[in-house]
Motif scaffolding. Structure first.
Motif, PDB file in Angstrom:
ATOM      1  N   LEU A 124      14.631 -17.749 -13.778  1.00  0.00           N
ATOM      2  CA  LEU A 124      13.283 -18.022 -13.282  1.00  0.00           C
ATOM      3  C   LEU A 124      13.244 -18.251 -11.770  1.00  0.00           C
ATOM      4  N   PRO A 125      14.128 -19.088 -11.210  1.00  0.00           N
ATOM      5  CA  PRO A 125      14.065 -19.304  -9.759  1.00  0.00           C
ATOM      6  C   PRO A 125      14.321 -18.048  -8.936  1.00  0.00           C
ATOM      7  N   SER A 126      15.019 -17.060  -9.509  1.00  0.00           N
ATOM      8  CA  SER A 126      15.342 -15.849  -8.750  1.00  0.00           C
ATOM      9  C   SER A 126      14.232 -14.806  -8.773  1.00  0.00           C
ATOM     10  N   LEU A 127      13.177 -15.036  -9.562  1.00  0.00           N
ATOM     11  CA  LEU A 127      12.078 -14.072  -9.603  1.00  0.00           C
ATOM     12  C   LEU A 127      11.355 -14.053  -8.260  1.00  0.00           C
ATOM     13  N   PRO A 128      10.939 -12.879  -7.807  1.00  0.00           N
ATOM     14  CA  PRO A 128      10.211 -12.795  -6.537  1.00  0.00           C
ATOM     15  C   PRO A 128       8.953 -13.663  -6.566  1.00  0.00           C
ATOM     16  N   GLY A 129       8.784 -14.458  -5.527  1.00  0.00           N
ATOM     17  CA  GLY A 129       7.577 -15.262  -5.390  1.00  0.00           C
ATOM     18  C   GLY A 129       7.635 -16.632  -6.035  1.00  0.00           C
ATOM     19  N   VAL A 130       8.711 -16.958  -6.751  1.00  0.00           N
ATOM     20  CA  VAL A 130       8.807 -18.273  -7.398  1.00  0.00           C
ATOM     21  C   VAL A 130       9.214 -19.327  -6.381  1.00  0.00           C
ATOM     22  N   ARG A 131       8.409 -20.384  -6.270  1.00  0.00           N
ATOM     23  CA  ARG A 131       8.701 -21.471  -5.336  1.00  0.00           C
ATOM     24  C   ARG A 131       9.383 -22.651  -6.018  1.00  0.00           C
ATOM     25  N   ASP A 132       9.000 -22.910  -7.273  1.00  0.00           N
ATOM     26  CA  ASP A 132       9.540 -24.094  -7.956  1.00  0.00           C
ATOM     27  C   ASP A 132       9.366 -23.923  -9.456  1.00  0.00           C
ATOM     28  N   VAL A 133      10.290 -24.518 -10.216  1.00  0.00           N
ATOM     29  CA  VAL A 133      10.219 -24.517 -11.678  1.00  0.00           C
ATOM     30  C   VAL A 133      10.374 -25.947 -12.159  1.00  0.00           C
ATOM     31  N   ARG A 134       9.371 -26.458 -12.854  1.00  0.00           N
ATOM     32  CA  ARG A 134       9.425 -27.808 -13.423  1.00  0.00           C
ATOM     33  C   ARG A 134       9.520 -27.664 -14.943  1.00  0.00           C
ATOM     34  N   ALA A 135      10.608 -28.104 -15.498  1.00  0.00           N
ATOM     35  CA  ALA A 135      10.850 -27.901 -16.933  1.00  0.00           C
ATOM     36  C   ALA A 135      10.619 -29.187 -17.714  1.00  0.00           C
ATOM     37  N   HIS A 136       9.999 -29.038 -18.863  1.00  0.00           N
ATOM     38  CA  HIS A 136       9.809 -30.130 -19.815  1.00  0.00           C
ATOM     39  C   HIS A 136      10.532 -29.712 -21.095  1.00  0.00           C
ATOM     40  N   MET A 137      11.656 -30.314 -21.372  1.00  0.00           N
ATOM     41  CA  MET A 137      12.481 -29.942 -22.521  1.00  0.00           C
ATOM     42  C   MET A 137      11.923 -30.595 -23.785  1.00  0.00           C
ATOM     43  N   ALA A 138      11.600 -29.792 -24.770  1.00  0.00           N
ATOM     44  CA  ALA A 138      11.030 -30.332 -26.002  1.00  0.00           C
ATOM     45  C   ALA A 138      12.063 -31.138 -26.773  1.00  0.00           C
ATOM     46  N   THR A 139      11.662 -32.316 -27.236  1.00  0.00           N
ATOM     47  CA  THR A 139      12.537 -33.145 -28.060  1.00  0.00           C
ATOM     48  C   THR A 139      12.034 -33.280 -29.495  1.00  0.00           C
ATOM     49  N   SER A 140      10.744 -33.069 -29.705  1.00  0.00           N
ATOM     50  CA  SER A 140      10.199 -33.041 -31.070  1.00  0.00           C
ATOM     51  C   SER A 140       8.813 -32.409 -31.023  1.00  0.00           C
ATOM     52  N   ALA A 141       8.386 -31.865 -32.146  1.00  0.00           N
ATOM     53  CA  ALA A 141       7.040 -31.292 -32.269  1.00  0.00           C
ATOM     54  C   ALA A 141       6.327 -31.979 -33.417  1.00  0.00           C
ATOM     55  N   LEU A 142       5.207 -32.616 -33.127  1.00  0.00           N
ATOM     56  CA  LEU A 142       4.439 -33.304 -34.158  1.00  0.00           C
ATOM     57  C   LEU A 142       3.310 -32.445 -34.710  1.00  0.00           C
ATOM     58  N   LYS A 143       2.852 -31.490 -33.920  1.00  0.00           N
ATOM     59  CA  LYS A 143       1.796 -30.583 -34.366  1.00  0.00           C
ATOM     60  C   LYS A 143       1.976 -29.276 -33.626  1.00  0.00           C
ATOM     61  N   SER A 144       1.822 -28.164 -34.330  1.00  0.00           N
ATOM     62  CA  SER A 144       1.971 -26.864 -33.697  1.00  0.00           C
ATOM     63  C   SER A 144       0.818 -25.955 -34.104  1.00  0.00           C
ATOM     64  N   GLY A 145       0.752 -24.776 -33.464  1.00  0.00           N
ATOM     65  CA  GLY A 145      -0.414 -23.919 -33.576  1.00  0.00           C
ATOM     66  C   GLY A 145      -0.777 -23.493 -34.983  1.00  0.00           C
ATOM     67  N   GLU A 146       0.223 -23.354 -35.851  1.00  0.00           N
ATOM     68  CA  GLU A 146      -0.104 -22.878 -37.201  1.00  0.00           C
ATOM     69  C   GLU A 146      -0.864 -23.916 -38.022  1.00  0.00           C
ATOM     70  N   ARG A 147      -0.884 -25.180 -37.569  1.00  0.00           N
ATOM     71  CA  ARG A 147      -1.626 -26.220 -38.283  1.00  0.00           C
ATOM     72  C   ARG A 147      -3.059 -26.347 -37.785  1.00  0.00           C
ATOM     73  N   TRP A 148      -3.422 -25.599 -36.745  1.00  0.00           N
ATOM     74  CA  TRP A 148      -4.789 -25.641 -36.223  1.00  0.00           C
ATOM     75  C   TRP A 148      -5.610 -24.571 -36.924  1.00  0.00           C
ATOM     76  N   ASN A 149      -6.846 -24.907 -37.287  1.00  0.00           N
ATOM     77  CA  ASN A 149      -7.695 -23.890 -37.896  1.00  0.00           C
ATOM     78  C   ASN A 149      -9.145 -24.094 -37.472  1.00  0.00           C
ATOM     79  N   LEU A 150      -9.982 -23.135 -37.815  1.00  0.00           N
ATOM     80  CA  LEU A 150     -11.366 -23.135 -37.366  1.00  0.00           C
ATOM     81  C   LEU A 150     -12.257 -24.108 -38.127  1.00  0.00           C
ATOM     82  N   ARG A 151     -11.742 -24.677 -39.212  1.00  0.00           N
ATOM     83  CA  ARG A 151     -12.501 -25.656 -40.012  1.00  0.00           C
ATOM     84  C   ARG A 151     -13.843 -25.088 -40.484  1.00  0.00           C
ATOM     85  N   ALA A 152     -13.840 -23.821 -40.859  1.00  0.00           N
ATOM     86  CA  ALA A 152     -15.070 -23.164 -41.322  1.00  0.00           C
ATOM     87  C   ALA A 152     -15.305 -23.366 -42.813  1.00  0.00           C
TER      88      ALA A 152
END
Length: 335
Positions: A124-152
């Motif tokens: 990532l840092p070597s890509l043209p135009g990249v100034r900075d990379v701030r990483a947030h390393m996941a340690t657990s997932a409590l809710k993910s996209g497949e649990r979201w729905n339109l509630r119709a």
């Protein structure tokens, strides 16, 4: 299909598919009181318009130690080039461009810790135009996209839609690795591909496909999901939040966030933020109301930073166009 509002009938169908992504049209017909042929035609129309995709991914993505969210700061004018390069990278699952026009939020998944380190420290840092990379390393997932729905659907209607059938007693529980990877890639691209088509493309029997899919789902090796384009879904405003919560309050705040219907993903993290989550909102006007609720969850006050997303160019390996609609391009994530 140019109207940016979702119809009640479409919303009901999508919600049903969010409950059971591979459910036969005949089963959905009984739950929705619409003929199977009409449902199939409606879904085909939504699919062809790029508004909906029924997809899948390895289940370990949500719990992987090699999952990270990176804020990639770019030089002005570099966004298009960086997006084009990362769109072809399997380890970049999702790419969201922020309102600043000089930042990409990338959801990253690597096959190993060393591969993730290389990606963050070198690629990532070597890509043209990249100034900075701030990483947030996941340690657990409590809710993910497949649990979201339109509630119709109301709870009674939703309860009429069953889950996937369990594997047959005679079904092989261990899958050939090469076949497993190929099947996951095919389901990841289109999870509603008929078993007969999968059997033809993968050179196996239709029964083997049915058995393998059942094993993958019931052993929780693979997760199905039905995704809808947010700008058309009625929840068009997409925001990523990076929050630093006092450690003693982290668990309670994270759990409380999962109950909010606007929230699609909640996960703890290691980095500048210890809590990451993203939301879809009805409009920007409710943003401050939501943030007031979030602030009230932390009694001593937490540091919170928002990134408003203007364009998603890739979601779960699927490339989207400038209007935010799915295209036919798919870059399979690491298995």
């Amino acid at each position: 299909m140019k109207d940016n509002s979702i119809s009640d009938t479409d919303a009901r169908l999508i919600h049903a598919l969010q409950i059971s992504p591979r459910a036969p049209w005949s089963e959905l017909s009984r739950a929705l009181s619409v003929s199977p042929a009409a449902l199939a035609r409606r879904y085909a129309r939504l699919h062809d318009a790029g508004l909906v995709r029924t997809i899948g991914h390895p289940s370990w993505i949500s719990t992987s130690r090699n999952l990270a969210f990176a804020e990639i700061d770019l030089e002005p004018g570099s966004l298009a080039m960086a997006t084009a390069v990362l769109s072809e990278l399997p380890m970049a699952l999702t790419l969201d461009a922020t309102a600043s026009g000089t930042c990409l939020i990338a959801t990253l998944l690597a096959p190993s810790e060393s591969a993730l380190a290389t990606l963050l420290l070198e690629t990532l840092p070597s890509l043209p135009g990249v100034r900075d990379v701030r990483a947030h390393m996941a340690t657990s997932a409590l809710k993910s996209g497949e649990r979201w729905n339109l509630r119709a659907l109301d709870p009674e209607e939703a309860a009429r839609i069953g889950g996937p059938q369990p594997p047959r007693a005679r079904a092989a529980r261990a899958l050939d690795p090469q076949f497993r990877v190929a099947l996951m890639a095919a389901l990841g691209q289109n999870a509603r591909t008929p078993a007969a088509v999968l059997a033809r493309d993968l050179g196996v029997s239709e029964q083997k496909i049915h058995d393998a899919v059942a094993v993958l789902l019931h052993s929780q090796q693979f997760t199905l999901r039905t995704d809808v384009v947010n700008v058309w879904s009625g929840w068009p405003v997409h925001i990523w939040y990076f929050m630093d919560v006092p450690p003693r309050q982290l668990s309670a705040v994270a759990s409380a966030l999962t109950t909010h219907p606007e929230v699609r993903y909640v996960g703890t993290a290691a980095g500048l933020a210890n809590l990451t989550f993203d939301v879809w909102l009805r409009n920007l006007g409710v943003l401050h109301v939501l943030e007031a609720k979030i602030d009230s969850l932390s009694q001593t006050g937490a540091k919170i930073r928002r990134q408003i997303i203007l364009r998603t160019s890739k979601r779960q390996g699927h490339l989207l166009n400038d209007e935010g609609r799915f295209t036919d391009r798919y870059v399979a994530p690491p298995n």
